[in-house]
Design a protein around this motif. Structure first.
Motif, short mmCIF file in Angstrom:
data_model
loop_
_atom_site.label_atom_id
_atom_site.label_comp_id
_atom_site.label_asym_id
_atom_site.label_seq_id
_atom_site.Cartn_x
_atom_site.Cartn_y
_atom_site.Cartn_z
N ARG A 1 0.83 -1.21 0.00
CA ARG A 1 0.00 0.00 0.00
C ARG A 1 0.87 1.25 0.00
O ARG A 1 0.61 2.20 -0.75
CB ARG A 1 -0.91 -0.01 1.22
N ILE A 2 1.92 1.26 0.80
CA ILE A 2 2.80 2.43 0.87
C ILE A 2 3.51 2.64 -0.46
O ILE A 2 3.62 3.77 -0.95
CB ILE A 2 3.82 2.25 2.02
N GLU A 3 3.98 1.57 -1.09
CA GLU A 3 4.65 1.71 -2.38
C GLU A 3 3.70 2.21 -3.45
O GLU A 3 4.08 3.03 -4.29
CB GLU A 3 5.26 0.37 -2.79
N ALA A 4 2.46 1.75 -3.45
CA ALA A 4 1.49 2.22 -4.44
C ALA A 4 1.20 3.70 -4.25
O ALA A 4 1.13 4.46 -5.22
CB ALA A 4 0.20 1.40 -4.33
N ALA A 29 3.19 5.93 -2.84
CA ALA A 29 4.39 6.68 -3.21
C ALA A 29 4.50 6.79 -4.72
O ALA A 29 4.85 7.86 -5.25
CB ALA A 29 5.62 6.01 -2.63
N THR A 30 4.19 5.72 -5.43
CA THR A 30 4.26 5.75 -6.89
C THR A 30 3.26 6.75 -7.45
O THR A 30 3.59 7.51 -8.36
CB THR A 30 3.99 4.34 -7.46
N ARG A 31 2.04 6.75 -6.90
CA ARG A 31 1.04 7.73 -7.34
C ARG A 31 1.53 9.14 -7.06
O ARG A 31 1.37 10.05 -7.90
CB ARG A 31 -0.28 7.49 -6.63
N GLY A 32 2.13 9.36 -5.89
CA GLY A 32 2.62 10.68 -5.54
C GLY A 32 3.72 11.16 -6.48
O GLY A 32 3.75 12.32 -6.88
N ARG A 39 3.69 15.10 -13.14
CA ARG A 39 2.67 15.71 -13.99
C ARG A 39 2.54 17.20 -13.66
O ARG A 39 2.46 18.04 -14.56
CB ARG A 39 1.34 14.99 -13.80
N ARG A 40 2.54 17.54 -12.36
CA ARG A 40 2.44 18.95 -11.98
C ARG A 40 3.65 19.74 -12.44
O ARG A 40 3.53 20.86 -12.93
CB ARG A 40 2.30 19.07 -10.46
N ALA A 41 4.83 19.16 -12.29
CA ALA A 41 6.05 19.86 -12.73
C ALA A 41 6.02 20.10 -14.23
O ALA A 41 6.40 21.18 -14.70
CB ALA A 41 7.29 19.04 -12.35
N ALA A 42 5.56 19.11 -14.98
CA ALA A 42 5.48 19.28 -16.42
C ALA A 42 4.46 20.35 -16.78
O ALA A 42 4.69 21.19 -17.65
CB ALA A 42 5.11 17.96 -17.08
N ALA A 43 3.33 20.37 -16.08
CA ALA A 43 2.30 21.37 -16.36
C ALA A 43 2.81 22.77 -16.04
O ALA A 43 2.62 23.71 -16.83
CB ALA A 43 1.04 21.07 -15.55
N TYR A 44 3.47 22.94 -14.91
CA TYR A 44 4.01 24.25 -14.57
C TYR A 44 5.10 24.65 -15.55
O TYR A 44 5.18 25.80 -15.97
CB TYR A 44 4.58 24.26 -13.15
#
Length: 66
Positions: free
Chosen positions: A38-41, A43-46, A52-57
Motif C-alpha cells: 500500500r505504501i509503495e502504491a 508513493a508511486t502515485r505521488g 505531472r504537476r512539474a510538467a504542467a508548470y
C-alpha cells in the motif's frame, strides 16, 4: 611479480566482500506485506502526480515567456 599480485589480490577481496554483503541482504529480504504494498502504491502515485504537476508548470511558464 609480487607488486602485481598484491593489488590484484586486494581487488579480488574487495569484490568478494561486496558480493557477500549483497547476497546476504538478498537472502534476508522478506516478502512484502500488505502495508508495504500500500505504501509503495501511494508513493508511486505521488511521484506520478509530482511529475505531472512539474510538467504542467513548466509548460505554462514556457508559454508565458513567449
Amino acid at each position: 611479480m609480487v607488486h602485481l599480485l598484491l593489488p590484484a589480490l586486494a581487488a579480488v577481496l574487495v569484490i568478494a566482500a561486496a558480493t557477500a554483503v549483497l547476497v546476504r541482504r538478498d537472502r534476508r529480504r522478506m516478502d512484502p506485506g500488505a502495508d508495504t504494498l500500500r505504501i509503495e502504491a501511494t508513493a508511486t502515485r505521488g511521484v506520478r502526480d509530482a511529475r505531472r504537476r512539474a510538467a504542467a508548470y513548466g509548460h505554462r511558464f514556457l508559454r508565458d515567456r513567449d
